[in-house]
Every structure is written in C-alpha cells, then in structure tokens.
Design a protein around this motif. Structure first.
Motif, PDB file in Angstrom:
ATOM      1  N   ARG A   1     -13.131 -23.119  15.836  1.00  0.00           N
ATOM      2  CA  ARG A   1     -12.960 -24.441  15.919  1.00  0.00           C
ATOM      3  C   ARG A   1     -14.138 -25.752  16.216  1.00  0.00           C
ATOM      4  O   ARG A   1     -13.807 -26.910  14.958  1.00  0.00           O
ATOM      5  CB  ARG A   1     -12.083 -24.910  17.086  1.00  0.00           C
ATOM      6  N   LYS A   2     -14.903 -25.079  16.181  1.00  0.00           N
ATOM      7  CA  LYS A   2     -16.253 -26.563  16.472  1.00  0.00           C
ATOM      8  C   LYS A   2     -16.306 -26.606  14.457  1.00  0.00           C
ATOM      9  O   LYS A   2     -16.690 -27.891  14.462  1.00  0.00           O
ATOM     10  CB  LYS A   2     -16.832 -26.189  16.882  1.00  0.00           C
ATOM     11  N   ILE A   3     -16.632 -25.522  14.276  1.00  0.00           N
ATOM     12  CA  ILE A   3     -16.635 -25.331  12.649  1.00  0.00           C
ATOM     13  C   ILE A   3     -15.764 -26.688  11.661  1.00  0.00           C
ATOM     14  O   ILE A   3     -16.166 -27.094  10.724  1.00  0.00           O
ATOM     15  CB  ILE A   3     -16.862 -24.519  12.068  1.00  0.00           C
ATOM     16  N   PHE A   4     -14.726 -25.745  11.877  1.00  0.00           N
ATOM     17  CA  PHE A   4     -13.180 -26.451  11.516  1.00  0.00           C
ATOM     18  C   PHE A   4     -13.430 -28.311  11.597  1.00  0.00           C
ATOM     19  O   PHE A   4     -12.955 -29.184  10.439  1.00  0.00           O
ATOM     20  CB  PHE A   4     -12.108 -26.320  11.790  1.00  0.00           C
ATOM     21  N   ALA A   5     -13.347 -28.231  12.952  1.00  0.00           N
ATOM     22  CA  ALA A   5     -13.991 -30.397  13.210  1.00  0.00           C
ATOM     23  C   ALA A   5     -14.694 -30.865  12.376  1.00  0.00           C
ATOM     24  O   ALA A   5     -14.642 -31.770  11.687  1.00  0.00           O
ATOM     25  CB  ALA A   5     -14.179 -30.199  14.756  1.00  0.00           C
ATOM     26  N   VAL A   6     -16.016 -30.053  12.046  1.00  0.00           N
ATOM     27  CA  VAL A   6     -16.933 -30.731  11.217  1.00  0.00           C
ATOM     28  C   VAL A   6     -16.334 -30.925   9.783  1.00  0.00           C
ATOM     29  O   VAL A   6     -16.207 -31.901   8.710  1.00  0.00           O
ATOM     30  CB  VAL A   6     -18.602 -30.094  11.172  1.00  0.00           C
ATOM     31  N   ALA A   7     -15.902 -29.457   8.819  1.00  0.00           N
ATOM     32  CA  ALA A   7     -15.376 -29.610   7.995  1.00  0.00           C
ATOM     33  C   ALA A   7     -14.517 -30.666   7.565  1.00  0.00           C
ATOM     34  O   ALA A   7     -13.605 -31.150   6.526  1.00  0.00           O
ATOM     35  CB  ALA A   7     -15.164 -28.816   7.126  1.00  0.00           C
TER      36      ALA A   7
ATOM     37  N   GLY B   1     -24.727 -33.388   3.316  1.00  0.00           N
ATOM     38  CA  GLY B   1     -26.046 -31.803   2.987  1.00  0.00           C
ATOM     39  C   GLY B   1     -26.223 -31.842   4.645  1.00  0.00           C
ATOM     40  O   GLY B   1     -26.372 -31.203   4.888  1.00  0.00           O
ATOM     41  N   ALA B   2     -26.294 -32.725   5.070  1.00  0.00           N
ATOM     42  CA  ALA B   2     -26.184 -32.648   6.733  1.00  0.00           C
ATOM     43  C   ALA B   2     -25.204 -31.748   7.135  1.00  0.00           C
ATOM     44  O   ALA B   2     -25.729 -31.161   7.605  1.00  0.00           O
ATOM     45  CB  ALA B   2     -26.506 -34.187   7.433  1.00  0.00           C
ATOM     46  N   GLY B   3     -24.093 -32.474   6.607  1.00  0.00           N
ATOM     47  CA  GLY B   3     -23.124 -31.715   7.479  1.00  0.00           C
ATOM     48  C   GLY B   3     -23.061 -30.224   6.835  1.00  0.00           C
ATOM     49  O   GLY B   3     -22.289 -29.500   7.924  1.00  0.00           O
ATOM     50  N   THR B   4     -23.502 -29.804   5.518  1.00  0.00           N
ATOM     51  CA  THR B   4     -23.428 -28.273   5.456  1.00  0.00           C
ATOM     52  C   THR B   4     -25.282 -27.710   6.665  1.00  0.00           C
ATOM     53  O   THR B   4     -24.200 -26.861   7.231  1.00  0.00           O
ATOM     54  CB  THR B   4     -23.678 -27.813   4.217  1.00  0.00           C
ATOM     55  N   TYR B   5     -25.585 -28.205   6.307  1.00  0.00           N
ATOM     56  CA  TYR B   5     -27.080 -27.847   7.657  1.00  0.00           C
ATOM     57  C   TYR B   5     -26.162 -27.552   9.142  1.00  0.00           C
ATOM     58  O   TYR B   5     -26.255 -26.540   9.493  1.00  0.00           O
ATOM     59  CB  TYR B   5     -27.468 -28.718   7.705  1.00  0.00           C
ATOM     60  N   TYR B   6     -25.242 -28.513   9.702  1.00  0.00           N
ATOM     61  CA  TYR B   6     -25.261 -28.461  11.412  1.00  0.00           C
ATOM     62  C   TYR B   6     -23.720 -26.854  11.070  1.00  0.00           C
ATOM     63  O   TYR B   6     -24.138 -26.221  12.096  1.00  0.00           O
ATOM     64  CB  TYR B   6     -24.619 -29.419  11.151  1.00  0.00           C
ATOM     65  N   ILE B   7     -23.152 -26.973   9.875  1.00  0.00           N
ATOM     66  CA  ILE B   7     -22.227 -26.461  10.067  1.00  0.00           C
ATOM     67  C   ILE B   7     -23.128 -24.726  10.209  1.00  0.00           C
ATOM     68  O   ILE B   7     -22.937 -23.162  10.340  1.00  0.00           O
ATOM     69  CB  ILE B   7     -20.905 -26.050   8.557  1.00  0.00           C
ATOM     70  N   LEU B   8     -23.803 -24.561   8.600  1.00  0.00           N
ATOM     71  CA  LEU B   8     -24.606 -23.074   8.890  1.00  0.00           C
ATOM     72  C   LEU B   8     -25.527 -23.170  10.068  1.00  0.00           C
ATOM     73  O   LEU B   8     -25.867 -22.127  10.327  1.00  0.00           O
ATOM     74  CB  LEU B   8     -25.732 -23.381   8.022  1.00  0.00           C
ATOM     75  N   LYS B   9     -25.741 -24.014  10.972  1.00  0.00           N
ATOM     76  CA  LYS B   9     -26.441 -23.710  12.246  1.00  0.00           C
ATOM     77  C   LYS B   9     -25.729 -23.772  12.997  1.00  0.00           C
ATOM     78  O   LYS B   9     -26.325 -22.525  13.545  1.00  0.00           O
ATOM     79  CB  LYS B   9     -27.611 -25.723  12.628  1.00  0.00           C
ATOM     80  N   MET B  10     -24.817 -23.588  13.313  1.00  0.00           N
ATOM     81  CA  MET B  10     -23.770 -23.411  14.252  1.00  0.00           C
ATOM     82  C   MET B  10     -23.507 -21.729  13.773  1.00  0.00           C
ATOM     83  O   MET B  10     -23.275 -20.921  14.218  1.00  0.00           O
ATOM     84  CB  MET B  10     -21.810 -24.473  14.218  1.00  0.00           C
ATOM     85  N   MET B  11     -22.955 -21.762  12.377  1.00  0.00           N
ATOM     86  CA  MET B  11     -22.568 -20.666  12.654  1.00  0.00           C
ATOM     87  C   MET B  11     -23.833 -19.092  12.675  1.00  0.00           C
ATOM     88  O   MET B  11     -23.596 -17.995  12.727  1.00  0.00           O
ATOM     89  CB  MET B  11     -22.444 -19.976  10.865  1.00  0.00           C
ATOM     90  N   ASN B  12     -25.207 -19.688  12.513  1.00  0.00           N
ATOM     91  CA  ASN B  12     -26.003 -18.829  13.007  1.00  0.00           C
ATOM     92  C   ASN B  12     -26.119 -18.304  14.018  1.00  0.00           C
ATOM     93  O   ASN B  12     -26.685 -17.487  14.740  1.00  0.00           O
ATOM     94  CB  ASN B  12     -27.257 -19.608  12.576  1.00  0.00           C
ATOM     95  N   LYS B  13     -25.614 -19.348  14.648  1.00  0.00           N
ATOM     96  CA  LYS B  13     -25.067 -18.749  15.927  1.00  0.00           C
ATOM     97  C   LYS B  13     -23.583 -17.420  16.264  1.00  0.00           C
ATOM     98  O   LYS B  13     -22.964 -17.939  16.331  1.00  0.00           O
ATOM     99  CB  LYS B  13     -25.151 -20.293  17.143  1.00  0.00           C
ATOM    100  N   THR B  14     -24.270 -16.671  17.802  1.00  0.00           N
ATOM    101  CA  THR B  14     -22.984 -16.039  17.441  1.00  0.00           C
ATOM    102  C   THR B  14     -22.223 -16.922  18.313  1.00  0.00           C
ATOM    103  O   THR B  14     -22.532 -17.829  19.401  1.00  0.00           O
ATOM    104  CB  THR B  14     -23.613 -14.991  18.751  1.00  0.00           C
ATOM    105  N   PRO B  15     -20.835 -16.740  18.422  1.00  0.00           N
ATOM    106  CA  PRO B  15     -19.216 -17.043  19.688  1.00  0.00           C
ATOM    107  C   PRO B  15     -20.263 -17.406  21.292  1.00  0.00           C
ATOM    108  O   PRO B  15     -19.826 -18.682  21.145  1.00  0.00           O
ATOM    109  CB  PRO B  15     -18.266 -16.694  19.608  1.00  0.00           C
TER     110      PRO B  15
END
Lengths: 333, 471
Positions: free
Chosen positions: B61-67, B426-440
């Motif tokens: 959901r967090k990733i969805f919100a940014v996208a 670019g910044a948004g993609t970076y934040y998404i990748l940063k979130m993805m790098n964490k486990t739930p």
C-alpha cells in the motif's frame, strides 16, 4: 433556455466552482505552509488534506475533459491561447502533488519537498489567476483557432487576478486550518486568516472595479438601470459575508470563517458569470457556437445525471470519515 | 489566415506527447495490477486471518501510494496536452473522444480518488468491511479507467460509428459502435493482462530480492509464490491474447502489421517470419534479413501458404516509420517469451519443492523485475507509431492535428517536461526502491512510519500491528 449546450455550460460552471473551492483550500495550505514554522504544524496541516487532495484535483481533470467533450471548439481555442500559463500550472501541480508522498519518505530532504509544496502551490494558484484574468479580458479568435500572439495573456489585469486568487486561496487554506486543527496551529491559522481576509477583500475589490473597464459590454451589464437591480444583490451579499467572516475570525467561531469564504467565492463566481454569458470564449465564441453535437451532449448528460450525485455522495462520505479536528498523530506513514 | 505550423513544431509536439504519455503509462500499468493485488491481499487477510497478508497489504500500500500519486499528477498533464499541442485534433475529434474521456473521469477517477483516502488512511476509522469495500473500489476504478481510455485509443486506431460534418468534426452516430470499436476488446484484454504481468514481475522481483537475503522470510516467500503463480498463469494467456490482437490489427490496420513484421514486399505464397533484419525505409527493403519461411503466414493467418500483402501496396506517405515499429515489436515479444520462461520454470521448481531454494532462479526473477515496464512501453510504441502518419487512422493526419503553436514554445515546454519529470519521478522511483529494499517487517518499524497509532482511534484493536508493534 434549457437546451443541451446551456445545461452543459451550467454543469461545467458547477464543476469548476467545486474545483476552485476544494483545490482552493488544499492549494491554500501550500501557500501558508512557510508560515507554519514548526514541523509538527506542517505535518498536521498536510495530514488535514492528505486523504482528500487527490479527489479535489480530479475536478480539474473533469473541467478540462468536460470542456473538450462539451465545447471542443472552446477547448481548442483557449488552451493554445493560454499555452504558457497552462503548462506552468500543470508542472506546478506535479511539483506539489508529489510532495504529499515524498516529504514523508525522506527526512533528510523534507525541507526540499516543503519548498516544492509551497512553490508548486504558489505557481499553480498564480497561473490559475492569470488564466482567469486573460479569459475575462478576451481571447482573439481567427476562424476555428486562436488568432492572437504568444504573450497576449500577460497583462496588468491578468497579473492582478493572479495576486487576488493567491490571496483568496490562502484565505480558504487558512480558514480550513482554523476549522480543522487545534492548539498552536489553530492560533497561527487565526492570525494568518486575518491577514489573508483583508488581502482577499482588497484585491477582490480592485479586480471587481477594474473588470467593467475592460469592455463596454461588461460595463453595460453592471451599470445600466434595469440590469442593475438584478446584479446589485451580488456586491451587497459580498459585504454581508465579509462581515460574517470578520465576526467569525474575531469571535473565534471555528467553522464560520471557512463557510463565509466559500460564500464570497460563490458570489464572485456568479458575478463573473454575469459578465461572460452567453459567451464561452468571452466576446468571441458563444456557448451555442462551441457546443459539441447534441448526440455527444445527450450521451454525457445521461451519465452525468446518474454519476454526479453518486460522486457527490461518496465524496461527502469520505469527508465525513475524516471529519472533525485532525488528530496530530494520524497518518498511514 | 490559416495558421502555419512548421514541420519542426509538429515533430516537437510529437516528441512531447510521446514523452509525457510514455512516462504516464508506466504508473497506471503498475497501479492497475497493484490495486488488484492489494484487493486480493486484504481479502485473503479477512478470510484467513493470517497476518502475513495484512503485513503484505500495508507494505504494498505504501508503494502503491507513491506510484499512484505520480500517476495522478502525470495524468493531469495528459488532460490538458490535447488542447495545448493538438488543438485541431481536439476540435475535430472532441465530439467523439471527449465524452469517453469525460466518462473516464466520472466513473473511474472520482471513484479511485474518493476511496483512496479511506484505503490509505481509513484503517481503524471505518469498519473492516467498509475498508475492504474502499480497496475494491480503488481496484475497480483503475480497471474502469483502463476500459475508457483504451476505448478512446482503440477508436483512434479503428474508428467506427461516426460521420463527418462540414467543419471537419467527427460526429457520433452510434455510441455502441464507437465504444465497442473493432480493436477495443483485444486491446483492452492485452493491456490489462500486461498491467497484471508488470505488477507480478515487480512483486516477484521484490520477493526474490528478500529471498536471496533470507529464504525463510515469511512475507518474501508469500509474495514470491503469489507472483510466480501469476506469471505462470497470465504469461501464456497473454501470448494467446496478443496473437488474437495481431490478427485483428492485420484486418483493420494492415500497414502496421507489415511494419511490425518487416514485410516491405508482398508474399503471394506464404510470408516468412523475420527474426532479425535492419529495416531500410528509404530503399523499401529489410537488410540482412533472417527469417523462418512461411511462419509469418502461419501466425497471422494460421495457414502456411496464405498470401500476405507488403508495404509495397501502401503509398509511401501513408507508411508508418518501419524501423521503430519493427524493433519495438521484437522487444515486446522477446520479453513476453522470457516471462513465459519464468512462469514455466516456477511451476517446475514448485513441483520439485525448490521454489524458495533456487537462488539462481531468484536472481533471474530479480533481473526480470522491470521487464513488464519495458514490454508495456515497447507495445505502446508499436501500436502508436504503427498508427502513424495518422492520429485518427486513415482519416486525420498527425500533421493536420496540431495546434497553431510555434516551435520555440513547444521546445521550451518539452524541455521543462523532461527536466521536471526526470527530477521528480526519478526521486519517486528512488523512494519506491528504497521502500522495496526493506522487508515488510522493517518498513513497518521505521521511525516516522506509524501505521494507525494506537489510542488515537476507538478501533485501534482492529489493527494487529498497532497492538503488537514489535512484531
């Protein structure tokens, strides 16, 4: 009177008005953002609109899409005429829109996204004012296309409209905060509201007095005798509502200033309509001339009559879910 | 005076539209699939009570919100760009496509936006059931949106149900024929499946990434497994759907298929399938062609010896730019085949009970993470460039659709779009990748990432994470 183009002109006017109020207050939050010095205040201010801003901006998409659908000729003339302000406006909206998510994702760059939120809101508001002003002062038309120059939109009048709208949105935003928040943020919002209220009324007065001088046609509507009786209630009611606004701010009735501001916006909107009808591109293309064929308008009307009440219902429900003062700890982040 | 628009202005406007629409389509392609995934996760959580699903729901959901936010703001650009750069097209085609886009706003955008707030912020404020309904509405809204916009796009490809008036405007005659125009069903199915695949491969890659670090991670196993099921089921269906779409395109837009296949010449007795070649439009030939004899006829007509016409039957001024279409098509198909390979391999590994142990396969799935986006863009380029030189196929030329704008203005705005998009997205993609790098688990525990805070809402007990923040 109740032919399809007129109905659609009315529906579009309603959609644009709803946009102005709804995005007006969330753009307004962006405008007052730099004056909410502490992070906590900013967090709460942003959370007060976070669940609804996206829905608010959807009315702008309906305004653009609806104009294209119902009055394609007007859309095709107005957008190239106002090329630069429209491009700047949408880019500015991009800047502030992403701030809603980004600012929570990156503590180190929070200040950057705060600035993006402020400048995005400011530019979007100012260019919307310019669009309004340039539209009212008239657009040159040649055949079925825009016939004027690149910089026709840039006039002292359109700039003044930009300033007035900025003050107005800031007032919507600050009175929204008065209504939705508690503690020091509410105190700040009261102080800001008093300043923005004075500024809004002053600039609004200048624009109102200036407008009739743009064209004898508008002047005639406002200043000749029989019409005068019909239009006179508009400025009269503005004065009354200005009093209500002042009363609400001084006596600290939290919801009253926001509601009074909406009323003032509504009256200005009606006043604008008086100056423009029956044109959709002022003094160049009428509502009837620009209208899409009845088959298009009818097809959309069926949908709009069913869907708009539903939209208003679930939008209202969403506001209801997030009613009351904002919880300083709230947010899904 | 007729407005004179230079060729440079046309090409700049074209580039601007291509750039903004390509950027935009990435986000809906992702959010259509992700919204449905969120709906499934929340539904499974409610049904089974298994908290793994809830943690996955909150994570995505967090990733969805940014996208979704990026999709919204880049979409506003699209609503106005028809007017700023393509005003003549807007004036002429507006009576037909305008109402369809208005319906998109009325049925889809408002629905998504209206329930998004509840989906993102409403847990604990509304009942579980209502929250689930909000999630369903968001997912349903994304699908409705796809339906309308693909109807518009398909109408521009295979126009139907209209007449033309004296002002040169397209006038609707039958809305059924306009909405359900000949290519619409194929295009819609192909696009929605593409969105689901795109999301499946992103989810699969994130699952694979965390499995590579810790193959016992419960959430990572769950998301990887779900994504691989999706790939295994959807990839073959998508290939079949694509084949049907191709046959439909051959019927209605033959020049596009000729460009996709690289057929400059007609083949009276079975056309070869060119695997490689360098299209040379100047000399109307495919250089260095390597092909499988008669295979193109087999795919397009399901008959080895069926004759196929080539671009030599199309006047030069009506031909699309062949090289772009030829190559983008190959990129799309190539990725489709790789996706099928992933799906089939996952079935095999699952059967051998090695799905969570095969780290080489996890690496492959990781690399395939962005493949859906590339395939969607390549497919989009194939179909849009293949429609050229027309905006409304066969009826309205691109050069006749443009606004009376001057090249410097279009160039300046194009530059502004490029700079702003790359910086912000670019910044948004970076934040998404940063979130993805964490486990739930890690993402939920990050400071400043409060879920619904306990004690602030009467229904905090609805939320297991709020009760057990340490978990």
């Amino acid at each position: 009177m109740f032919d399809l183009p007129t109905i659609w002109a009315g529906l579009l006017a309603v959609a644009i008005f709803i946009y102005v109020i709804l995005d007006g207050f969330d753009l307004g939050i962006g405008l007052v953002f730099p004056f909410l010095e502490t992070d906590k205040c900013r967090d709460v201010a942003m959370n007060s609109v976070a669940p609804v801003w996206d829905g608010n901006e959807t009315w702008l998409v309906l305004g653009g899409g609806g104009l294209l659908a119902a009055f394609p000729l007007a859309y095709a003339v107005v957008l190239p005429a106002l090329y630069a302000p429209f491009i700047i406006m949408i880019l500015a909206l991009v800047f502030r829109g992403v701030a809603f998510e980004y600012r929570w994702r990156d503590k180190a760059h929070e200040k950057t996204w705060d600035k993006s939120f402020f400048f995005g809101s400011l530019l979007a508001t100012f260019t919307q004012g310019i669009v309004l002003g340039a539209f009212v002062q008239g657009i040159e038309v040649d055949g079925r296309a825009y016939g004027g120059g690149w910089w026709d939109w840039l006039t002292p009048f359109s700039m003044m409209c930009g300033v007035a709208l900025t003050a107005g949105y800031a007032l919507l935003g600050s009175t929204w905060l008065v209504m939705k928040t508690e503690g020091i943020l509410r105190e700040k919002a009261y102080r800001i509201s008093k300043i923005t209220a004075v500024a809004t009324l002053a600039f609004m007065g200048i624009v109102s007095l200036w407008t009739p001088f743009l064209s004898p046609e508008i002047a005639e509507r406002w200043f000749t005798f029989p019409q005068l009786l019909f239009v006179l209630p508009v400025p009269t009611l503005v004065f009354i509502l200005a009093g209500v606004l002042a009363f609400g701010l001084v006596k600290r009735r939290d919801s009253l200033p926001f509601l009074a501001t909406i009323g003032i916006f509504l009256l200005c909107f009606i006043g604008l309509g008086i100056g423009i009808t029956p044109y959709i591109v002022p003094r160049a293309i009428t509502i009837a001339e620009a209208a899409a064929p009845d088959k298009s308008l009818m097809f959309m009307l069926v949908g709009a009559l069913i869907l708009l009440p539903m939209i208003l219902a679930y939008t209202a429900y969403s506001y209801w879910v997030f009613r009351g003062k904002v919880d300083p700890e709230a947010g899904y982040h | 005076m007729e407005p004179v628009v230079s060729e440079l202005a046309v090409n700049l406007a074209r580039a601007q539209f291509a750039f903004t629409v390509s950027f935009h389509i990435i986000f809906p392609a992702f959010s259509i699939g992700l919204a449905s995934y969120l709906m499934v996760l929340e539904g499974l959580w409610l049904k089974t009570g298994n908290d793994t699903y809830l943690r996955l729901f909150k994570y995505w959901r967090k990733i969805f919100a940014v996208a979704f936010g990026m999709g919204v703001v880049s979409g506003i650009v699209m609503a106005y760009q028809f007017g700023t750069n393509w005003s003549v097209f807007s004036d002429k085609a507006g009576p037909v496509i305008g109402p369809l886009m208005a319906y998109e706003v009325l049925t889809a955008f408002f629905l998504e936006a209206g329930f998004l707030g509840i989906m993102l912020f409403g847990m604990g404020r509304v009942s579980k059931r209502l929250h689930f309904i909000a999630t369903i509405m968001v997912a349903f809204g994304t699908l409705l949106s796809a339906t309308w916009i693909l109807s518009v796009n398909s109408w521009m490809q295979t126009p139907a149900g209209f007449s033309i008036n004296e002002a040169g405007q397209f006038i609707p005659e039958s809305w059924m024929e306009i909405i359900f125009n000949p290519s619409f069903p194929y295009r819609l199915v192909h696009m929605v499946l593409a969105a689901y695949l795109t999301t499946a491969f992103v989810v699969g890659a994130v699952g694979a990434w965390h499995l590579l670090k810790d193959r016992t991670n419960k959430e990572a196993r769950k998301m990887f497994s779900m994504a691989m099921w999706m790939a295994a089921i959807i990839a073959p269906i998508q290939i079949i759907a694509g084949d049907f779409h191709g046959i439909n395109t051959l019927e209605h837009q033959p020049a596009k298929v000729m460009a996709m296949e690289g057929h400059f010449e007609s083949h009276p007795e079975g056309a070869p399938l060119y695997l490689f070649g360098i299209p040379d439009q100047e000399n109307q030939e495919l250089k260095y062609a390597i092909g499988i004899p008669k295979a193109s006829s087999l795919i397009l007509k399901h008959d080895l010896n069926a004759p196929l016409a080539g671009l030599d039957t199309i006047p030069r001024e009506d031909q699309p730019p062949v090289a772009i279409v030829f190559w983008s098509f190959r990129v799309m198909v190539g990725i489709g085949m790789l996706m099928l390979l992933v799906g089939v391999t996952s079935l095999f590994l699952r059967w051998r009970k090695r799905l969570y142990e095969a780290s080489l396969f996890h690496k492959f799935a990781l690399v395939m993470g962005p493949s859906g986006f590339v395939a969607v863009l390549a497919g989009w380029i194939t179909t849009e460039v293949g429609r050229q030189p027309f905006t409304v196929y066969g009826l309205l030329r691109t050069t006749e659709s443009i606004a009376p704008v001057e090249a410097p203005a279009v160039a300046a705005s194009l530059l502004a779009f490029v700079v702003v998009y790359f910086a912000l997205f670019g910044a948004g993609t970076y934040y998404i990748l940063k979130m993805m790098n964490k486990t739930p688990g890690e993402l939920a525990k990050l400071p400043g990432t409060v879920t619904r805070t306990a004690g602030t809402t009467p229904a905090a007990s609805l939320d297991p994470d709020a009760m057990n923040p340490a978990e």
